[in-house]
Scaffold this motif. Structure first.
Motif, PDB file in Angstrom:
ATOM      1  N   GLY A  95      21.521  96.868 -55.387  1.00 30.49           N
ATOM      2  CA  GLY A  95      21.328  97.447 -54.174  1.00 30.49           C
ATOM      3  C   GLY A  95      22.837  97.511 -53.548  1.00 30.49           C
ATOM      4  N   ILE A  96      23.374  98.508 -53.156  1.00 31.67           N
ATOM      5  CA  ILE A  96      24.976  98.632 -52.231  1.00 31.67           C
ATOM      6  C   ILE A  96      24.677  98.984 -51.029  1.00 31.67           C
ATOM      7  CG2 ILE A  96      27.224  99.786 -52.543  1.00 31.67           C
ATOM      8  CD1 ILE A  96      26.272  97.805 -55.121  1.00 31.67           C
ATOM      9  N   ARG A  97      25.306  98.526 -50.121  1.00 26.41           N
ATOM     10  CA  ARG A  97      24.982  98.717 -48.647  1.00 26.41           C
ATOM     11  C   ARG A  97      25.555 100.280 -48.408  1.00 26.41           C
ATOM     12  NH1 ARG A  97      28.652  94.746 -45.510  1.00 26.41           N
ATOM     13  NH2 ARG A  97      28.204  95.986 -43.490  1.00 26.41           N
ATOM     14  N   PRO A  98      25.029 100.751 -47.643  1.00 22.00           N
ATOM     15  CA  PRO A  98      25.133 102.371 -47.495  1.00 22.00           C
ATOM     16  C   PRO A  98      26.929 102.733 -47.179  1.00 22.00           C
ATOM     17  CG  PRO A  98      23.127 101.880 -46.299  1.00 22.00           C
ATOM     18  CD  PRO A  98      23.752 100.651 -46.746  1.00 22.00           C
ATOM     19  N   SER A  99      27.505 101.923 -46.461  1.00 18.95           N
ATOM     20  CA  SER A  99      28.768 102.302 -46.263  1.00 18.95           C
ATOM     21  C   SER A  99      29.826 101.879 -47.289  1.00 18.95           C
ATOM     22  CB  SER A  99      29.408 101.432 -44.871  1.00 18.95           C
ATOM     23  OG  SER A  99      29.295 100.088 -45.292  1.00 18.95           O
ATOM     24  N   ALA A 100      29.437 101.241 -48.399  1.00 20.81           N
ATOM     25  CA  ALA A 100      29.961 100.964 -49.796  1.00 20.81           C
ATOM     26  C   ALA A 100      29.556 101.916 -50.661  1.00 20.81           C
ATOM     27  CB  ALA A 100      29.954  99.357 -50.008  1.00 20.81           C
ATOM     28  N   ARG A 101      28.905 102.635 -50.694  1.00 23.81           N
ATOM     29  CA  ARG A 101      28.482 103.538 -51.763  1.00 23.81           C
ATOM     30  C   ARG A 101      29.326 104.623 -52.257  1.00 23.81           C
ATOM     31  NH1 ARG A 101      22.266 104.014 -49.687  1.00 23.81           N
ATOM     32  NH2 ARG A 101      21.537 101.887 -50.040  1.00 23.81           N
ATOM     33  N   ARG A 102      29.204 105.030 -53.247  1.00 23.44           N
ATOM     34  CA  ARG A 102      29.889 106.296 -54.094  1.00 23.44           C
ATOM     35  C   ARG A 102      31.307 105.737 -54.400  1.00 23.44           C
ATOM     36  NH1 ARG A 102      27.736 111.281 -53.681  1.00 23.44           N
ATOM     37  NH2 ARG A 102      29.576 112.028 -54.144  1.00 23.44           N
ATOM     38  N   ARG A 103      31.439 104.580 -54.651  1.00 24.68           N
ATOM     39  CA  ARG A 103      32.817 103.770 -54.994  1.00 24.68           C
ATOM     40  C   ARG A 103      32.740 103.303 -56.726  1.00 24.68           C
ATOM     41  NH1 ARG A 103      34.267  99.231 -51.158  1.00 24.68           N
ATOM     42  NH2 ARG A 103      35.814  98.693 -52.934  1.00 24.68           N
ATOM     43  N   GLY A 104      31.547 103.446 -57.156  1.00 26.26           N
ATOM     44  CA  GLY A 104      31.160 102.999 -58.490  1.00 26.26           C
ATOM     45  C   GLY A 104      31.025 101.330 -58.688  1.00 26.26           C
ATOM     46  N   LEU A 105      30.696 100.779 -57.513  1.00 24.24           N
ATOM     47  CA  LEU A 105      30.516  99.296 -57.477  1.00 24.24           C
ATOM     48  C   LEU A 105      29.239  99.211 -58.248  1.00 24.24           C
ATOM     49  CD1 LEU A 105      30.919  98.650 -53.667  1.00 24.24           C
ATOM     50  CD2 LEU A 105      32.599  97.909 -55.776  1.00 24.24           C
ATOM     51  N   ALA A 106      28.366  99.740 -58.280  1.00 26.14           N
ATOM     52  CA  ALA A 106      26.903  99.565 -58.829  1.00 26.14           C
ATOM     53  C   ALA A 106      26.944  99.416 -60.439  1.00 26.14           C
ATOM     54  CB  ALA A 106      25.622 100.190 -58.439  1.00 26.14           C
ATOM     55  N   SER A 107      27.733 100.362 -61.005  1.00 34.03           N
ATOM     56  CA  SER A 107      28.130 100.572 -62.238  1.00 34.03           C
ATOM     57  C   SER A 107      29.016  99.589 -62.760  1.00 34.03           C
ATOM     58  CB  SER A 107      28.852 101.844 -62.592  1.00 34.03           C
ATOM     59  OG  SER A 107      28.037 102.835 -62.551  1.00 34.03           O
ATOM     60  N   TRP A 108      29.836  98.887 -62.042  1.00 33.18           N
ATOM     61  CA  TRP A 108      30.802  97.985 -62.388  1.00 33.18           C
ATOM     62  C   TRP A 108      29.943  96.615 -62.412  1.00 33.18           C
ATOM     63  CZ3 TRP A 108      31.795  93.791 -58.759  1.00 33.18           C
ATOM     64  CH2 TRP A 108      32.710  92.804 -59.265  1.00 33.18           C
ATOM     65  N   ALA A 109      29.180  96.230 -61.101  1.00 32.56           N
ATOM     66  CA  ALA A 109      28.226  95.233 -61.118  1.00 32.56           C
ATOM     67  C   ALA A 109      27.417  94.886 -62.375  1.00 32.56           C
ATOM     68  CB  ALA A 109      27.719  95.013 -59.998  1.00 32.56           C
ATOM     69  N   VAL A 110      26.982  96.179 -62.748  1.00 34.53           N
ATOM     70  CA  VAL A 110      25.837  96.151 -63.970  1.00 34.53           C
ATOM     71  C   VAL A 110      26.812  95.777 -65.165  1.00 34.53           C
ATOM     72  CG1 VAL A 110      24.329  97.599 -65.556  1.00 34.53           C
ATOM     73  CG2 VAL A 110      24.150  97.728 -63.001  1.00 34.53           C
ATOM     74  N   GLY A 111      27.882  96.446 -65.518  1.00 29.92           N
ATOM     75  CA  GLY A 111      28.634  95.965 -66.582  1.00 29.92           C
ATOM     76  C   GLY A 111      29.190  94.426 -66.470  1.00 29.92           C
ATOM     77  N   GLN A 112      29.491  93.894 -65.418  1.00 31.77           N
ATOM     78  CA  GLN A 112      29.636  92.483 -65.354  1.00 31.77           C
ATOM     79  C   GLN A 112      28.459  91.687 -65.724  1.00 31.77           C
ATOM     80  OE1 GLN A 112      32.885  91.231 -64.395  1.00 31.77           O
ATOM     81  NE2 GLN A 112      33.184  93.352 -64.832  1.00 31.77           N
ATOM     82  N   LEU A 113      27.034  92.201 -65.349  1.00 34.84           N
ATOM     83  CA  LEU A 113      26.089  91.303 -65.728  1.00 34.84           C
ATOM     84  C   LEU A 113      25.558  91.324 -67.031  1.00 34.84           C
ATOM     85  CD1 LEU A 113      23.295  91.079 -62.769  1.00 34.84           C
ATOM     86  CD2 LEU A 113      25.248  89.462 -63.609  1.00 34.84           C
ATOM     87  N   LEU A 114      25.902  92.645 -67.676  1.00 33.59           N
ATOM     88  CA  LEU A 114      25.752  92.641 -69.113  1.00 33.59           C
ATOM     89  C   LEU A 114      26.460  91.645 -69.832  1.00 33.59           C
ATOM     90  CD1 LEU A 114      25.726  96.538 -69.565  1.00 33.59           C
ATOM     91  CD2 LEU A 114      23.747  95.183 -69.250  1.00 33.59           C
ATOM     92  N   ASP A 115      27.476  91.230 -69.407  1.00 30.58           N
ATOM     93  CA  ASP A 115      28.303  90.193 -70.006  1.00 30.58           C
ATOM     94  C   ASP A 115      27.364  88.793 -69.973  1.00 30.58           C
ATOM     95  OD1 ASP A 115      30.342  91.644 -70.846  1.00 30.58           O
ATOM     96  OD2 ASP A 115      31.530  91.124 -69.024  1.00 30.58           O
ATOM     97  N   GLU A 116      26.900  88.606 -68.868  1.00 29.14           N
ATOM     98  CA  GLU A 116      26.058  87.624 -68.593  1.00 29.14           C
ATOM     99  C   GLU A 116      24.655  87.490 -69.283  1.00 29.14           C
ATOM    100  OE1 GLU A 116      25.754  85.256 -64.942  1.00 29.14           O
ATOM    101  OE2 GLU A 116      27.287  86.646 -64.017  1.00 29.14           O
ATOM    102  N   ALA A 117      24.262  88.689 -69.454  1.00 31.43           N
ATOM    103  CA  ALA A 117      22.986  88.894 -70.231  1.00 31.43           C
ATOM    104  C   ALA A 117      23.328  88.681 -71.880  1.00 31.43           C
ATOM    105  CB  ALA A 117      22.434  90.264 -70.343  1.00 31.43           C
ATOM    106  N   ARG A 118      24.608  88.895 -72.146  1.00 31.93           N
ATOM    107  CA  ARG A 118      24.809  88.611 -73.571  1.00 31.93           C
ATOM    108  C   ARG A 118      25.112  87.158 -73.873  1.00 31.93           C
ATOM    109  NH1 ARG A 118      29.175  91.598 -73.286  1.00 31.93           N
ATOM    110  NH2 ARG A 118      28.424  93.209 -74.161  1.00 31.93           N
ATOM    111  N   ALA A 119      25.725  86.581 -72.796  1.00 32.22           N
ATOM    112  CA  ALA A 119      25.789  85.198 -73.007  1.00 32.22           C
ATOM    113  C   ALA A 119      24.306  84.367 -73.029  1.00 32.22           C
ATOM    114  CB  ALA A 119      26.613  84.512 -71.823  1.00 32.22           C
ATOM    115  N   LEU A 120      23.324  84.862 -72.487  1.00 33.04           N
ATOM    116  CA  LEU A 120      21.928  84.500 -72.499  1.00 33.04           C
ATOM    117  C   LEU A 120      21.194  84.717 -73.935  1.00 33.04           C
ATOM    118  CD1 LEU A 120      20.926  85.391 -68.898  1.00 33.04           C
ATOM    119  CD2 LEU A 120      21.339  83.116 -69.901  1.00 33.04           C
TER     120      LEU A 120
END
Length: 171
Positions: free
Chosen positions: A101-126
């Motif tokens: 979830g991204i707070r409304p004032s921070a949306r439309r900056r690509g933060l969710a896509s960036w964060a999902v990409g970062q967590l995929l690295d952690e998923a790979r490590a698991l």
């Protein structure tokens, strides 16, 4: 530049400001907030952060509900939260491995896509080879995010919260 950090009591005020943007009673999936969590007081917030930390610790968490929580932070401002659930619970099978979830004032900056990409690295490590991402049928922003991150549409299932779109992301 945003960063992903483990939940911390240090950002209590900033987290409350983010929650205020969503409004009372709102639940954002990436934070792991349950109706019984009392987060307004310092003690309640600390207890909640401790629970999240324990769920992230494989030695303390149950096999059914292991989850890594990260907050999306920029200059000590909480912009959102993301969770990687990797246990064998029924919750994972209907809510997915990834929630955010991204707070409304921070949306439309690509933060969710960036964060999902970062967590995929952690998923790979698991050792995960794919993750399930689920979103409400009418959540166009999440559909875009999931598809941008490689999500392949599986179908729509009814849930207790209404119909949900299901996607698999290969790692």
């Amino acid at each position: 530049m945003p960063e992903l950090i483990a939940p911390t009591v240090r950002l209590h005020v900033s987290w409350l400001e983010a929650r205020a943007e969503w409004g009372p009673g709102q639940h954002e999936d990436g934070f792991g907030l349950s109706p019984s969590d009392e987060v307004d007081s310092a003690a309640g917030f600390a207890a909640w952060v401790h629970r999240l930390t324990d769920q992230s610790d494989a030695a303390k968490a149950t096999d059914a509900m292991r989850c890594i929580y990260r907050w999306i932070v920029e200059s000590d401002r909480v912009l959102g939260g993301i969770a990687l659930r990797y246990g064998s619970s029924d919750y994972v099978s209907w809510a997915g491995n990834i929630g955010y979830g991204i707070r409304p004032s921070a949306r439309r900056r690509g933060l969710a896509s960036w964060a999902v990409g970062q967590l995929l690295d952690e998923a790979r490590a698991l050792g995960l080879d794919r993750v399930l991402a689920v979103c409400a049928v009418d959540n166009a922003a999440s559909v875009k995010t999931i598809e941008r991150c490689g999500g392949v549409f599986e179908g729509i299932r009814d849930t207790e919260f209404g119909p949900a779109r299901r996607y698999w992301i290969k790692i």
